[in-house]
Scaffold this motif. Structure first.
Motif, PDB file in Angstrom:
ATOM      1  N   LEU A   1      -4.305   2.305  -3.149  1.00 53.65           N
ATOM      2  CA  LEU A   1      -4.546   0.913  -2.754  1.00 53.65           C
ATOM      3  C   LEU A   1      -4.664   0.047  -4.009  1.00 53.65           C
ATOM      4  O   LEU A   1      -5.659   0.116  -4.730  1.00 53.65           O
ATOM      5  CB  LEU A   1      -5.836   0.803  -1.935  1.00 53.65           C
ATOM      6  CG  LEU A   1      -5.948   1.693  -0.690  1.00 53.65           C
ATOM      7  CD1 LEU A   1      -7.245   1.384   0.056  1.00 53.65           C
ATOM      8  CD2 LEU A   1      -4.749   1.514   0.231  1.00 53.65           C
TER       9      LEU A   1
ATOM     10  N   TYR B   1      -2.407  11.368  -0.157  1.00 53.88           N
ATOM     11  CA  TYR B   1      -3.383  10.420  -0.705  1.00 53.88           C
ATOM     12  C   TYR B   1      -2.865   8.994  -0.488  1.00 53.88           C
ATOM     13  O   TYR B   1      -1.661   8.768  -0.396  1.00 53.88           O
ATOM     14  CB  TYR B   1      -3.597  10.670  -2.199  1.00 53.88           C
ATOM     15  CG  TYR B   1      -4.197  12.021  -2.512  1.00 53.88           C
ATOM     16  CD1 TYR B   1      -5.562  12.173  -2.693  1.00 53.88           C
ATOM     17  CD2 TYR B   1      -3.378  13.152  -2.601  1.00 53.88           C
ATOM     18  CE1 TYR B   1      -6.117  13.427  -2.970  1.00 53.88           C
ATOM     19  CE2 TYR B   1      -3.922  14.404  -2.869  1.00 53.88           C
ATOM     20  CZ  TYR B   1      -5.287  14.532  -3.047  1.00 53.88           C
ATOM     21  OH  TYR B   1      -5.825  15.763  -3.310  1.00 53.88           O
ATOM     22  N   TRP B   2      -3.805   8.066  -0.395  1.00 54.21           N
ATOM     23  CA  TRP B   2      -3.456   6.650  -0.310  1.00 54.21           C
ATOM     24  C   TRP B   2      -3.760   5.988  -1.647  1.00 54.21           C
ATOM     25  O   TRP B   2      -4.812   6.238  -2.243  1.00 54.21           O
ATOM     26  CB  TRP B   2      -4.252   5.962   0.800  1.00 54.21           C
ATOM     27  CG  TRP B   2      -3.692   6.240   2.161  1.00 54.21           C
ATOM     28  CD1 TRP B   2      -3.834   7.389   2.886  1.00 54.21           C
ATOM     29  CD2 TRP B   2      -2.880   5.370   2.951  1.00 54.21           C
ATOM     30  NE1 TRP B   2      -3.167   7.290   4.085  1.00 54.21           N
ATOM     31  CE2 TRP B   2      -2.567   6.054   4.151  1.00 54.21           C
ATOM     32  CE3 TRP B   2      -2.392   4.086   2.769  1.00 54.21           C
ATOM     33  CZ2 TRP B   2      -1.790   5.500   5.155  1.00 54.21           C
ATOM     34  CZ3 TRP B   2      -1.611   3.521   3.774  1.00 54.21           C
ATOM     35  CH2 TRP B   2      -1.319   4.217   4.950  1.00 54.21           C
TER      36      TRP B   2
ATOM     37  N   GLN C   1      -6.362   8.107   9.451  1.00 53.62           N
ATOM     38  CA  GLN C   1      -6.258   7.083   8.417  1.00 53.62           C
ATOM     39  C   GLN C   1      -7.553   6.291   8.297  1.00 53.62           C
ATOM     40  O   GLN C   1      -7.855   5.744   7.237  1.00 53.62           O
ATOM     41  CB  GLN C   1      -5.107   6.123   8.734  1.00 53.62           C
ATOM     42  CG  GLN C   1      -3.732   6.717   8.494  1.00 53.62           C
ATOM     43  CD  GLN C   1      -2.642   5.676   8.679  1.00 53.62           C
ATOM     44  OE1 GLN C   1      -2.885   4.479   8.551  1.00 53.62           O
ATOM     45  NE2 GLN C   1      -1.448   6.130   8.994  1.00 53.62           N
TER      46      GLN C   1
ATOM     47  N   GLU D   1      -6.490  11.347   2.313  1.00 52.25           N
ATOM     48  CA  GLU D   1      -6.321  11.235   3.757  1.00 52.25           C
ATOM     49  C   GLU D   1      -6.859  12.497   4.421  1.00 52.25           C
ATOM     50  O   GLU D   1      -6.482  13.608   4.067  1.00 52.25           O
ATOM     51  CB  GLU D   1      -4.844  11.040   4.106  1.00 52.25           C
ATOM     52  CG  GLU D   1      -4.594  10.847   5.578  1.00 52.25           C
ATOM     53  CD  GLU D   1      -3.146  10.491   5.889  1.00 52.25           C
ATOM     54  OE1 GLU D   1      -2.482  11.309   6.549  1.00 52.25           O
ATOM     55  OE2 GLU D   1      -2.684   9.410   5.468  1.00 52.25           O
TER      56      GLU D   1
ATOM     57  N   LEU E   1     -10.703   7.679   5.331  1.00 56.45           N
ATOM     58  CA  LEU E   1     -10.208   7.973   3.994  1.00 56.45           C
ATOM     59  C   LEU E   1     -11.384   8.151   3.048  1.00 56.45           C
ATOM     60  O   LEU E   1     -12.358   7.409   3.108  1.00 56.45           O
ATOM     61  CB  LEU E   1      -9.296   6.847   3.497  1.00 56.45           C
ATOM     62  CG  LEU E   1      -8.036   6.561   4.325  1.00 56.45           C
ATOM     63  CD1 LEU E   1      -7.246   5.434   3.696  1.00 56.45           C
ATOM     64  CD2 LEU E   1      -7.173   7.795   4.461  1.00 56.45           C
TER      65      LEU E   1
ATOM     66  N   LYS F   1       0.860  -1.178   0.000  1.00 60.88           N
ATOM     67  CA  LYS F   1       0.000   0.000   0.000  1.00 60.88           C
ATOM     68  C   LYS F   1       0.903   1.236   0.000  1.00 60.88           C
ATOM     69  O   LYS F   1       1.998   1.200   0.556  1.00 60.88           O
ATOM     70  CB  LYS F   1      -0.906   0.014   1.238  1.00 60.88           C
ATOM     71  CG  LYS F   1      -1.949  -1.080   1.253  1.00 60.88           C
ATOM     72  CD  LYS F   1      -2.835  -0.947   2.493  1.00 60.88           C
ATOM     73  CE  LYS F   1      -3.924  -2.001   2.510  1.00 60.88           C
ATOM     74  NZ  LYS F   1      -4.776  -1.899   3.709  1.00 60.88           N
ATOM     75  N   TYR F   2       0.403   2.338  -0.589  1.00 62.50           N
ATOM     76  CA  TYR F   2       1.280   3.479  -0.824  1.00 62.50           C
ATOM     77  C   TYR F   2       0.658   4.780  -0.333  1.00 62.50           C
ATOM     78  O   TYR F   2      -0.561   4.936  -0.304  1.00 62.50           O
ATOM     79  CB  TYR F   2       1.570   3.628  -2.325  1.00 62.50           C
ATOM     80  CG  TYR F   2       2.162   2.386  -2.944  1.00 62.50           C
ATOM     81  CD1 TYR F   2       3.538   2.238  -3.086  1.00 62.50           C
ATOM     82  CD2 TYR F   2       1.338   1.351  -3.373  1.00 62.50           C
ATOM     83  CE1 TYR F   2       4.077   1.095  -3.650  1.00 62.50           C
ATOM     84  CE2 TYR F   2       1.862   0.194  -3.934  1.00 62.50           C
ATOM     85  CZ  TYR F   2       3.239   0.077  -4.068  1.00 62.50           C
ATOM     86  OH  TYR F   2       3.768  -1.063  -4.607  1.00 62.50           O
ATOM     87  N   ARG F   3       1.547   5.718   0.003  1.00 65.77           N
ATOM     88  CA  ARG F   3       1.154   7.097   0.259  1.00 65.77           C
ATOM     89  C   ARG F   3       1.703   7.957  -0.873  1.00 65.77           C
ATOM     90  O   ARG F   3       2.862   7.824  -1.258  1.00 65.77           O
ATOM     91  CB  ARG F   3       1.733   7.584   1.588  1.00 65.77           C
ATOM     92  CG  ARG F   3       0.752   7.520   2.742  1.00 65.77           C
ATOM     93  CD  ARG F   3       1.173   8.499   3.846  1.00 65.77           C
ATOM     94  NE  ARG F   3       0.305   8.386   5.007  1.00 65.77           N
ATOM     95  CZ  ARG F   3       0.700   7.940   6.186  1.00 65.77           C
ATOM     96  NH1 ARG F   3       1.940   7.523   6.343  1.00 65.77           N
ATOM     97  NH2 ARG F   3      -0.136   7.879   7.199  1.00 65.77           N
TER      98      ARG F   3
END
Length: 616
Positions: free
Chosen positions: A356, A353-354, A325, A321, A328, A279-281
């Motif tokens: 997914l 932002y996340w 958390q 975000e 979202l 998972k990323y930011r």
């Protein structure tokens, strides 16, 4: 005559398959109801999970329990339990004897009690001396300070079968339990068999007036096995060969000047069928137009090989975000498509932002083909020195490309720790990394390809050439015994921003969880078509076609939980993520959940999605 014979054989084969499924679910339910009052009641603790698995004839280790009951698990339902039993096969006598044989190097058929105690109290799920003594004191399989493990295995298997028989007997004694059915059953199914139910998703709001993309052909369809007396809804979508419902990704010339960022990642298939991924930011310093894409990653070393993962569908959900958390907000997801590339183009404000990653599981699933041989990982040269085989070196270089998330040809400690967490469940700290630096090639405090190869060679050397630990690593990374990556899908994310430098960072490696479930349901509700279940004004079926997949979501607006029977028997050239043509799902009050994802079995041919949802 030949056609009749073939038809008869197919019919017999289907009946045999139905009978096997019926027996399997009867055994599942018998074990489940030994511990819980109803198949609609959930497992609420690790202890309950261990107990119900034991009632089904399994002997789960703590590692097995932790695989299915993670820090994010609050409960497991009957569907989850059935899925676990499909993955965790009971040990056979040959497997048990083989395990004991690794201890009994003299092949005498006996193991000294002292040696057994040492192993059982220091390895794996460590037992206490009292627990070991309770085993060694039993006369049935102990004599002169030794354990006759052949007799022990026989007693273990017979006790396991007695436990399963007792559970089935209890089920048959209670007619009340036999009547708890979920959905329609196949012909000649014994009483007491239930279809699995699925985990509910959190409640979400719903928009109205949704339309499917133009070009989809819809017609009512009700298979003969659908429950016409109950509330139901039918949906049919006919899709032409290689048809796409989304716009193609076209990169304008002006984007060549935009600033770019990239990160690799991987989907991994767990033993229980769950799919986990990085998972990323994403951080944007200012508002900017963006282009974001995701696609399966073609590993350089793998070129020329059969790359199963290149056909796996991928998607990316973009969430904003806010204060926490847990809160979202779905922004969008990758709808544009160009062959295997899925993308999104739009404008985002400054902030965090996340991202997914998501795959349906239609194509990334447990392999059914049996591997006859096992690839050799190490060998000894003419002077007796241990070396990696050419095939294993190639696989390790492929792995290196996958875990090198920033693609700079080196592994940072952070990147290496994702590898360690996946393969061993532990992290490498700064002190251990310093030791690696002393023994293996590094550049700028990052591990090189050669250093990574030497690290794995050292692991083999520490075990005197025994490849056991190496295979643990390979299997956890999605490789089979033929050194083919069949249960993983590496991918690459590309981000282009017009007004600022985008920064992307991998944060975790885990399952999608509730955030992804909510985003997925919301995207289907926002983009798809809503259809009320005939005869039930509070239950809606949302169907959305996106690219090469169709997803249906069940929304339950009532105050009570409902059980929905799902029938795909009239679908053609399709496969779904559940692997079942007919199944049932349980939807909690005031909530919605994904019913299924469906894709073409063969994209070069027309496929028809025809599904009936009916209230049980």
């Amino acid at each position: 005559g030949n056609q009749k014979a073939t038809h008869s054989e197919n019919s017999q084969g289907k009946k045999s398959q139905h009978a096997e499924e019926a027996i399997f679910y009867m055994n599942c339910r018998a074990a489940y109801l030994t511990v819980l009052k109803s198949s609609l009641e959930n497992i609420k603790s690790k202890e309950q999970l261990s107990l119900v698995l034991q009632q089904a004839g399994r002997n789960p280790s703590q590692k097995t329990i932790n695989r299915y009951w993670t820090s994010q698990t609050s409960s497991l339902n009957f569907d989850d339990f059935c899925a676990i039993l499909k993955k965790e096969k009971p040990a056979t006598k040959n497997e048990l004897l083989e395990a004991f044989g690794k201890i009994d190097t003299d092949k005498a058929g006996y193991i000294a009690h002292d040696e057994l105690c040492k192993i059982l109290t220091t390895r794996g799920d460590k037992m206490t001396w009292e627990e070991v003594t309770s085993i060694t004191k039993q006369a049935d399989f102990n004599c002169n300070g030794k354990l006759d493990y052949n007799k022990f295995c026989e007693l273990y298997l017979s006790t396991r079968e007695q436990c399963c028989r007792a559970a089935r007997a209890r089920l048959e004694m209670h007619s009340r339990l036999r009547q708890q059915h979920l959905g329609n059953q196949p012909e000649a199914v014994p009483e007491g068999v239930t279809l699995p139910v699925s985990k509910p998703s959190p409640g979400l709001s719903r928009k109205t007036d949704h339309k499917l993309p133009k070009g989809d052909s819809r017609a009512p369809s009700r298979p003969s096995s659908a429950q016409s007396s109950k509330a139901s809804s039918s949906t049919t979508v006919t899709v032409g060969a290689s048809s796409r419902s989304t716009e193609l990704i076209i990169e304008p010339d002006t984007m060549k000047e935009w600033q770019r960022a990239q990160s690799r990642g991987c989907f991994y298939l767990e033993e229980n069928g769950e799919i986990i991924s990085h998972k990323y930011r994403l951080h944007l310093a200012q508002r900017s137009a963006l282009s974001i894409t995701i696609k399966p990653f073609s590993i350089p070393q793998a070129q020329g090989k059969s790359c199963h993962w290149l056909s796996v569908d991928t998607a990316l959900f973009i969430l904003k975000e806010n204060e926490t958390q847990e809160n979202l907000q779905l922004v969008s997801f990758t709808e544009l498509q160009n062959k295997e590339v899925f993308g999104w183009r739009g404008e985002l404000g400054s902030g965090v932002y996340w991202l997914l990653p998501f795959t349906t599981g239609c194509r990334l699933r447990k392999a059914k083909t049996q591997i006859t041989g096992e690839a050799k990982l190490v060998w000894r040269d003419e002077v007796g020195e241990l070396a990696l085989t050419q095939e294993f070196r190639a696989a390790l270089l492929d792995i290196f490309e996958t875990i090198d998330l920033d693609g700079n040809g080196l592994l940072s400690l952070e990147e290496y720790n994702f590898f360690e967490l996946r393969t061993s469940g532990e992290k490498c700290d700064q002190e251990a990394w310093a030791v690696c630096k002393e023994n293996f090639e590094m550049k700028k405090n990052e591990l090189t390809r050669q250093g990574f190869l030497d690290l794995n060679l050292m692991e083999a050397s520490d075990q005197d050439g025994d490849p056991w630990d190496l295979w643990v690593t390979l299997l956890s990374l999605g490789y089979n015994r033929a050194l083919e990556m069949t249960e993983a899908c590496p991918f690459v994310i590309d981000i282009c921003a017009e007004r600022c430098k985008p920064r992307i960072k991998a944060i975790s490696l885990e399952g999608g969880g509730s955030q992804l479930s909510r985003a997925l349901c919301r995207s289907v509700v926002n983009k798809g078509e809503a259809q009320v279940l005939d005869g039930s004004e509070n239950i809606f079926i949302h169907t959305c076609r996106s690219g090469s997949r169709i997803t249906s979501v069940i929304e339950n607006k009532s105050e009570n939980k409902v059980i929905i029977h799902v029938n795909n028997e009239q679908s053609k050239n399709c496969l779904n993520n559940r692997g079942l043509t007919v199944f049932a799902v349980e939807v909690a009050p005031k909530s919605m959940m994904v019913s299924q994802h469906v894709m073409a079995l063969n994209e070069q041919e027309e496929w028809i999605y025809s599904c009936v949802h009916s209230l049980v």
